[in-house]
Design a protein around this motif. Structure first.
Motif, PDB file in Angstrom:
ATOM      1  N   SER A   1       1.029   8.231   1.085  1.00  8.38           N
ATOM      2  CA  SER A   1       0.494   9.061   2.156  1.00  8.38           C
ATOM      3  C   SER A   1      -0.957   9.367   1.835  1.00  8.38           C
ATOM      4  O   SER A   1      -1.258  10.239   1.015  1.00  8.38           O
ATOM      5  CB  SER A   1       1.311  10.354   2.289  1.00  8.38           C
ATOM      6  N   PHE A   2      -1.843   8.620   2.459  1.00 11.19           N
ATOM      7  CA  PHE A   2      -3.260   8.693   2.147  1.00 11.19           C
ATOM      8  C   PHE A   2      -3.980   9.525   3.200  1.00 11.19           C
ATOM      9  O   PHE A   2      -3.799   9.336   4.402  1.00 11.19           O
ATOM     10  CB  PHE A   2      -3.845   7.280   2.114  1.00 11.19           C
ATOM     11  N   THR A   3      -4.777  10.458   2.749  1.00 12.58           N
ATOM     12  CA  THR A   3      -5.608  11.232   3.671  1.00 12.58           C
ATOM     13  C   THR A   3      -7.061  10.987   3.297  1.00 12.58           C
ATOM     14  O   THR A   3      -7.514  11.334   2.206  1.00 12.58           O
ATOM     15  CB  THR A   3      -5.294  12.733   3.570  1.00 12.58           C
ATOM     16  N   GLY A   4      -7.753  10.346   4.190  1.00  9.99           N
ATOM     17  CA  GLY A   4      -9.149  10.041   3.926  1.00  9.99           C
ATOM     18  C   GLY A   4      -9.880   9.790   5.226  1.00  9.99           C
ATOM     19  O   GLY A   4      -9.278   9.590   6.278  1.00  9.99           O
ATOM     20  N   SER A   5     -11.175   9.782   5.153  1.00 10.48           N
ATOM     21  CA  SER A   5     -11.994   9.607   6.344  1.00 10.48           C
ATOM     22  C   SER A   5     -11.939   8.162   6.818  1.00 10.48           C
ATOM     23  O   SER A   5     -11.609   7.250   6.051  1.00 10.48           O
ATOM     24  CB  SER A   5     -13.438   9.991   6.036  1.00 10.48           C
ATOM     25  N   PRO A   6     -12.297   7.922   8.083  1.00  9.85           N
ATOM     26  CA  PRO A   6     -12.342   6.549   8.595  1.00  9.85           C
ATOM     27  C   PRO A   6     -13.313   5.651   7.824  1.00  9.85           C
ATOM     28  O   PRO A   6     -13.166   4.431   7.853  1.00  9.85           O
ATOM     29  CB  PRO A   6     -12.794   6.733  10.049  1.00  9.85           C
ATOM     30  N   GLU A   7     -14.279   6.253   7.138  1.00 12.02           N
ATOM     31  CA  GLU A   7     -15.241   5.459   6.390  1.00 12.02           C
ATOM     32  C   GLU A   7     -14.703   4.997   5.040  1.00 12.02           C
ATOM     33  O   GLU A   7     -15.278   4.093   4.415  1.00 12.02           O
ATOM     34  CB  GLU A   7     -16.526   6.275   6.140  1.00 12.02           C
TER      35      GLU A   7
ATOM     36  N   VAL B   1      -7.144  -1.263  11.526  1.00 13.58           N
ATOM     37  CA  VAL B   1      -6.538  -1.880  10.352  1.00 13.58           C
ATOM     38  C   VAL B   1      -5.072  -1.450  10.316  1.00 13.58           C
ATOM     39  O   VAL B   1      -4.671  -0.514  11.008  1.00 13.58           O
ATOM     40  CB  VAL B   1      -7.258  -1.475   9.049  1.00 13.58           C
ATOM     41  N   ASP B   2      -4.257  -2.165   9.531  1.00 12.34           N
ATOM     42  CA  ASP B   2      -2.830  -1.845   9.538  1.00 12.34           C
ATOM     43  C   ASP B   2      -2.545  -0.563   8.774  1.00 12.34           C
ATOM     44  O   ASP B   2      -2.985  -0.383   7.647  1.00 12.34           O
ATOM     45  CB  ASP B   2      -1.991  -3.003   8.993  1.00 12.34           C
ATOM     46  N   ASP B   3      -1.813   0.323   9.435  1.00  7.58           N
ATOM     47  CA  ASP B   3      -1.405   1.600   8.845  1.00  7.58           C
ATOM     48  C   ASP B   3      -0.087   1.422   8.105  1.00  7.58           C
ATOM     49  O   ASP B   3       0.030   1.761   6.930  1.00  7.58           O
ATOM     50  CB  ASP B   3      -1.257   2.653   9.938  1.00  7.58           C
TER      51      ASP B   3
ATOM     52  N   SER C   1       0.183   5.783   5.242  1.00  7.84           N
ATOM     53  CA  SER C   1       0.446   7.101   5.837  1.00  7.84           C
ATOM     54  C   SER C   1       1.838   7.629   5.539  1.00  7.84           C
ATOM     55  O   SER C   1       2.209   8.683   6.040  1.00  7.84           O
ATOM     56  CB  SER C   1       0.261   7.035   7.360  1.00  7.84           C
ATOM     57  N   ALA C   2       2.619   6.919   4.713  1.00 11.31           N
ATOM     58  CA  ALA C   2       4.003   7.320   4.428  1.00 11.31           C
ATOM     59  C   ALA C   2       4.218   7.463   2.934  1.00 11.31           C
ATOM     60  O   ALA C   2       3.756   6.626   2.142  1.00 11.31           O
ATOM     61  CB  ALA C   2       4.979   6.293   5.000  1.00 11.31           C
ATOM     62  N   ASP C   3       4.920   8.483   2.534  1.00  5.25           N
ATOM     63  CA  ASP C   3       5.292   8.694   1.139  1.00  5.25           C
ATOM     64  C   ASP C   3       6.561   7.887   0.881  1.00  5.25           C
ATOM     65  O   ASP C   3       7.668   8.399   0.954  1.00  5.25           O
ATOM     66  CB  ASP C   3       5.521  10.182   0.872  1.00  5.25           C
ATOM     67  N   GLY C   4       6.395   6.622   0.605  1.00  4.14           N
ATOM     68  CA  GLY C   4       7.520   5.709   0.485  1.00  4.14           C
ATOM     69  C   GLY C   4       8.176   5.726  -0.879  1.00  4.14           C
ATOM     70  O   GLY C   4       7.833   6.518  -1.760  1.00  4.14           O
ATOM     71  N   THR C   5       9.118   4.799  -1.071  1.00  2.00           N
ATOM     72  CA  THR C   5       9.869   4.741  -2.331  1.00  2.00           C
ATOM     73  C   THR C   5       9.057   4.132  -3.472  1.00  2.00           C
ATOM     74  O   THR C   5       9.353   4.379  -4.637  1.00  2.00           O
ATOM     75  CB  THR C   5      11.153   3.922  -2.165  1.00  2.00           C
ATOM     76  N   TRP C   6       8.062   3.261  -3.126  1.00  2.91           N
ATOM     77  CA  TRP C   6       7.232   2.618  -4.146  1.00  2.91           C
ATOM     78  C   TRP C   6       8.121   1.950  -5.198  1.00  2.91           C
ATOM     79  O   TRP C   6       7.934   2.107  -6.392  1.00  2.91           O
ATOM     80  CB  TRP C   6       6.296   3.642  -4.749  1.00  2.91           C
ATOM     81  N   SER C   7       9.102   1.198  -4.732  1.00  2.00           N
ATOM     82  CA  SER C   7      10.084   0.608  -5.628  1.00  2.00           C
ATOM     83  C   SER C   7      10.345  -0.840  -5.242  1.00  2.00           C
ATOM     84  O   SER C   7       9.953  -1.299  -4.163  1.00  2.00           O
ATOM     85  CB  SER C   7      11.394   1.399  -5.579  1.00  2.00           C
ATOM     86  N   ALA C   8      11.028  -1.559  -6.137  1.00  2.00           N
ATOM     87  CA  ALA C   8      11.360  -2.957  -5.876  1.00  2.00           C
ATOM     88  C   ALA C   8      12.712  -3.298  -6.486  1.00  2.00           C
ATOM     89  O   ALA C   8      13.062  -2.794  -7.560  1.00  2.00           O
ATOM     90  CB  ALA C   8      10.289  -3.880  -6.437  1.00  2.00           C
ATOM     91  N   THR C   9      13.459  -4.148  -5.790  1.00  2.00           N
ATOM     92  CA  THR C   9      14.757  -4.625  -6.262  1.00  2.00           C
ATOM     93  C   THR C   9      14.845  -6.132  -6.033  1.00  2.00           C
ATOM     94  O   THR C   9      14.451  -6.633  -4.977  1.00  2.00           O
ATOM     95  CB  THR C   9      15.914  -3.941  -5.516  1.00  2.00           C
ATOM     96  N   VAL C  10      15.358  -6.822  -7.040  1.00  2.00           N
ATOM     97  CA  VAL C  10      15.644  -8.250  -6.920  1.00  2.00           C
ATOM     98  C   VAL C  10      17.156  -8.398  -7.012  1.00  2.00           C
ATOM     99  O   VAL C  10      17.752  -8.113  -8.062  1.00  2.00           O
ATOM    100  CB  VAL C  10      14.948  -9.063  -8.029  1.00  2.00           C
TER     101      VAL C  10
END
Length: 327
Positions: free
Chosen positions: A158-164, A209-211, A232-241
């Motif tokens: 979840s990123f908060t930053g200016s358009p620049e 750009v892609d959100d 923009s989302a606080d996701g799981t940040w994980s991976a499974t094989v």
């Protein structure tokens, strides 16, 4: 390389350049001897802060420095091609921050330049050099989870930053895919190789750009990858094989893992621990130095063909979701 230490030049002076420099300075066989920026003031300030003996007020001066063996390119995505091309054409080995370029055509051009110059060239994708990921690949290929069938991976913050900010600015190659999605794609590529089918959907920011992006890949042999990334989302940040006889799970922070767990059903079969040194970027530096000493043009851990395959997949994703960069 015949000298005891590999001599590095740092191109650009932002946060990632600082992290990489700090990691290099943990290695006994590496020396950061120069930094280059578009202004001498920025280069000198970076040199003073990190104890680097020489500061150059242009990229060209850094590329021409005879005391530099290899240049680490740490610019925003949009400048990777220009910076790396300048160094390669000057006969310098290059380790270029990921994603290698904005698109596959630019990446192919850099590989041609490196080949023509006869110098080492590698994308700085640490996922391909981190010990835990390398061990995962070994186990999968050895059949530890049977036949691999599914890779699921998410890198969303979840990123908060200016358009620049570079994460949102199309002029700088912004968006979730190139900055974050490249990591799930790297895991997929390591397990399954190049996909035969690419399907993608995304929501775009007001800057176009892609959100948030979701990518489904189908691979020869029937494997499937389901990958997501978002700024923009606080996701799981994980991976499974997942395979026919078990699965390997990386917990949160799979992009910088110090280990993983092997499961069959609900049973934990094994916990594998592997070192994640310093800030993590040290692993790609170690590999680059190994290749330089072995007089290799490509790293077997990150060959050009694999980098180009991921770039082409990202091109296909961007085409489907409608992201275009001014460059």
């Amino acid at each position: 390389m015949t000298q005891n230490k590999i001599r590095w030049g740092i191109l650009a002076t932002g946060g990632i350049a600082a992290t990489f420099t700090a990691d290099l300075q943990t290695l006994d066989d590496a020396e950061v001897v120069a930094v280059g920026s578009r202004t001498l003031g920025a280069a000198q300030a970076f040199a003073d802060k990190h104890g680097i003996p020489r500061a150059h007020g242009s990229w060209a001066e850094l590329a021409a420095d005879p005391e530099v063996d290899i240049v680490y390119v740490a610019t925003p995505h949009s400048a990777h091609h220009a910076a790396a091309a300048l160094c390669l054409d000057a006969g310098k080995a290059v380790l270029c921050e990921k994603p290698l370029t904005l698109d596959a055509a630019q990446a192919e051009d850099l590989c041609r330049r490196a080949e023509a110059a006869g110098v080492f060239f590698m994308e700085a994708m640490w996922t391909r050099t981190v010990p835990a990921v390398l061990r995962m690949v070994e186990l999968v290929r050895a059949g530890a989870i049977g036949t691999p069938r599914l890779v699921t991976a998410d890198f969303s913050v979840s990123f908060t930053g200016s358009p620049e900010h570079r994460m949102r600015n199309p002029e700088l190659g912004g968006g979730a895919l190139l900055d974050l999605g490249v990591y799930p794609l790297a895991i997929s590529q390591l397990v399954f190789g190049t996909p035969s089918v690419v399907q993608a959907v995304a929501t775009l920011t007001p800057e176009s750009v892609d959100d948030t992006t979701a990518v489904t890949l189908v691979h020869p042999g029937g494997g499937v990858s389901a990958l997501t990334c978002s700024i923009s989302a606080d996701g799981t940040w994980s991976a499974t094989v997942a395979g026919s006889e078990g699965r390997i799970e990386f917990g949160r922070g799979f992009t910088s893992p110090s280990g993983f767990s092997v499961f069959r059903g609900d049973t934990l079969v094994e916990r594998v621990e592997a070192p994640f040194l310093a800030g993590g970027m040290v692993h790609e530096a170690i590999e680059a130095q190994r290749c330089l000493r072995a007089e290799l043009q490509q790293s077997p851990l990150a060959p050009w063909s694999e980098t180009l395959a991921v770039m082409r997949t990202m091109d296909a994703v961007r085409e489907q979701v409608g992201v275009r960069y001014p460059a």
